[in-house]
Enzyme design. Structure first.
Site: not given
Ligand code: AMP
Length: 395
Positions: A9, A16, A90, A179, A240, A281-282, A329, A381
């Site tokens: 990727n 990656k 990818r 996706h 976004r 970041d969530f 995530g 993926e």
């Molecule tokens: P991904 O693109 O699938 O790697 O997802 C990244 C997103 O998932 C980021 O916003 C992270 O903050 C969120 N994330 C990862 N671990 C957690 C968790 N334990 N609780 C809530 N959000 C998470």
């Protein structure tokens, strides 16, 4: 080791890789080279002998892949000891040219190059990855797996925008969706978990990561999806905006003198959760929300409300829904997002079980009598790319 695929990727400044057993999904090694072209790059390789880190400068993608090949030799597994059947790449945008993965040849490279205007950030990097890998690993078949391919089954009324029809012919303006490898993988896993045939199932799949997308899947085929011409449309994401009034571009040009590029950049990189809360970041948004931060609370509410609207829309699109599947995530880890998006929908047959939803080891988050199952399924993926690449070379 047999039946392995080297999955690559390539991003604009990263590469990656993962050496995946296409049958089991097990990764014999994974790695990432980041900050390619900068003074200090970062290379991490996770192999059978442990982790290896290196901060030396890596000039370009060719040097990055050479570093990866060296890491395999030094830290294992040696590529010569592995029966690699293909290299799977990818590729973000396959336009309407690719409804399936395809063997890389000069014609494919020309077609993906033609699609660069539709994905100016991604396709050039993906092409770079393909070209260096073909040079360094010339004896292996290379397969391109497209993020858009799974959505090529959308009917015309779902993929056509209500704009002058010549725009589609002249500029390729239509919904493509992204996706796709994740939505495809997770749909198959959902069928396995429910013990039913994918062909018999109607699913709403929610990929909630840094990028977020929702897909309505009927009988294993994508029939609508929230991302559009680009990955900007649809749900609220890390940086976004997702859906908005298209007049915003023109309005900002008139009242603030903002160019199309500036607004584009802001909508892609400074909007979504980052624009709303200051954090993309969530986990950070959750922390701030728990500490009583009002912006974080509003950002969370907007994120979940948008999700809920798409669930309602795709419920109506499908007519009957067997399962709502959360992945990536946020989808996988945030019980609070699942609870907020699905609260008070019992009249639609959606009954979340609060105990199961909060249990990170439980892949089923709904009650036993819920007409619509709520599933939590990790995406993979790399495995999906490996499987699709294997299918192409075994055809
Ligand atoms: P991904 O693109 O699938 O790697 O997802 C990244 C997103 O998932 C980021 O916003 C992270 O903050 C969120 N994330 C990862 N671990 C957690 C968790 N334990 N609780 C809530 N959000 C998470």
């Amino acid at each position: 080791m047999s039946g392995h695929v080297l999955v690559i990727n390539a991003g604009s400044s990263s590469l990656k890789y993962s050496l995946v057993d296409a049958k089991t999904g097990e990764a014999a090694a994974t790695g990432l080279v980041e900050r390619i072209g900068e003074e200090q790059s970062h290379h991490v390789h996770h192999g059978p002998t442990g982790d290896f880190d290196d901060d030396q400068a890596v000039a370009d993608h060719e040097a990055a892949l050479e570093a990866a090949v060296r890491a395999f030799e030094t830290h294992g597994p040696a590529l010569a000891d592995v029966d690699i059947v293909a290299v799977g790449h990818r590729v973000v945008h396959g336009g309407d040219r690719f409804a399936a993965p395809a063997l890389v040849d000069d014609e494919l490279i020309a077609a993906v190059t033609d699609l660069v205007p539709l994905a100016p950030l991604h396709n050039p990097a993906n092409l770079e990855g393909i070209e260096v890998a073909r040079r360094l690993l010339p004896d292996l078949p290379h397969v391109a797996v497209f993020d858009t391919a799974f959505h090529q089954t959308l009917p015309p009324y779902a993929y056509t925008y209500a704009v002058p029809s010549s725009w589609q012919d002249e500029y390729g303006i239509r919904r493509y969706g992204f996706h796709g490898t994740s939505h495809s993988f997770v749909s198959g896993q959902a069928a396995g978990l429910l013990g039913r045939k994918l062909e018999d199932l109607n699913l709403i799949v929610l990929h909630l990561g840094n990028g977020c997308s929702a897909t309505a899947v009927r009988g294993g085929k994508s029939v609508d999806t929230s991302m559009g011409l680009t990955p900007l449309e649809g749900l609220v994401m890390g940086t976004r905006s997702g859906d908005l009034d298209p007049a915003i571009h023109g309005h900002l040009a008139r009242v603030a003198g903002r160019s199309a590029e500036e607004t584009d950049r802001a909508l892609n990189s400074e909007s979504g959760l980052k624009g709303l809360t200051g954090a993309n970041d969530f986990r950070e948004v959750s922390r701030r929300r728990a500490a009583g931060d009002e912006r974080a609370q509003l950002g969370f509410d907007i994120y979940c409300y948008r999700l809920r609207k798409y669930i309602g829309a795709y419920y109506a699109v499908l007519g009957r829904v067997d399962a709502i599947v959360f992945t990536a995530g946020v989808g996988q880890h945030s019980a609070e997002v699942r609870a907020a998006a699905l609260s008070d929908l019992e009249s639609l047959g959606i009954h979340l079980d609060p105990v199961r939803n909060a249990d990170p080891t439980d892949q089923i988050a709904s009650t036993e009598d819920s007409a619509v199952a709520v599933l939590v399924i990790p995406t993979n993926e790399e495995w999906e790319i490996a499987r699709q690449a294997l299918d192409v070379v075994r055809r």
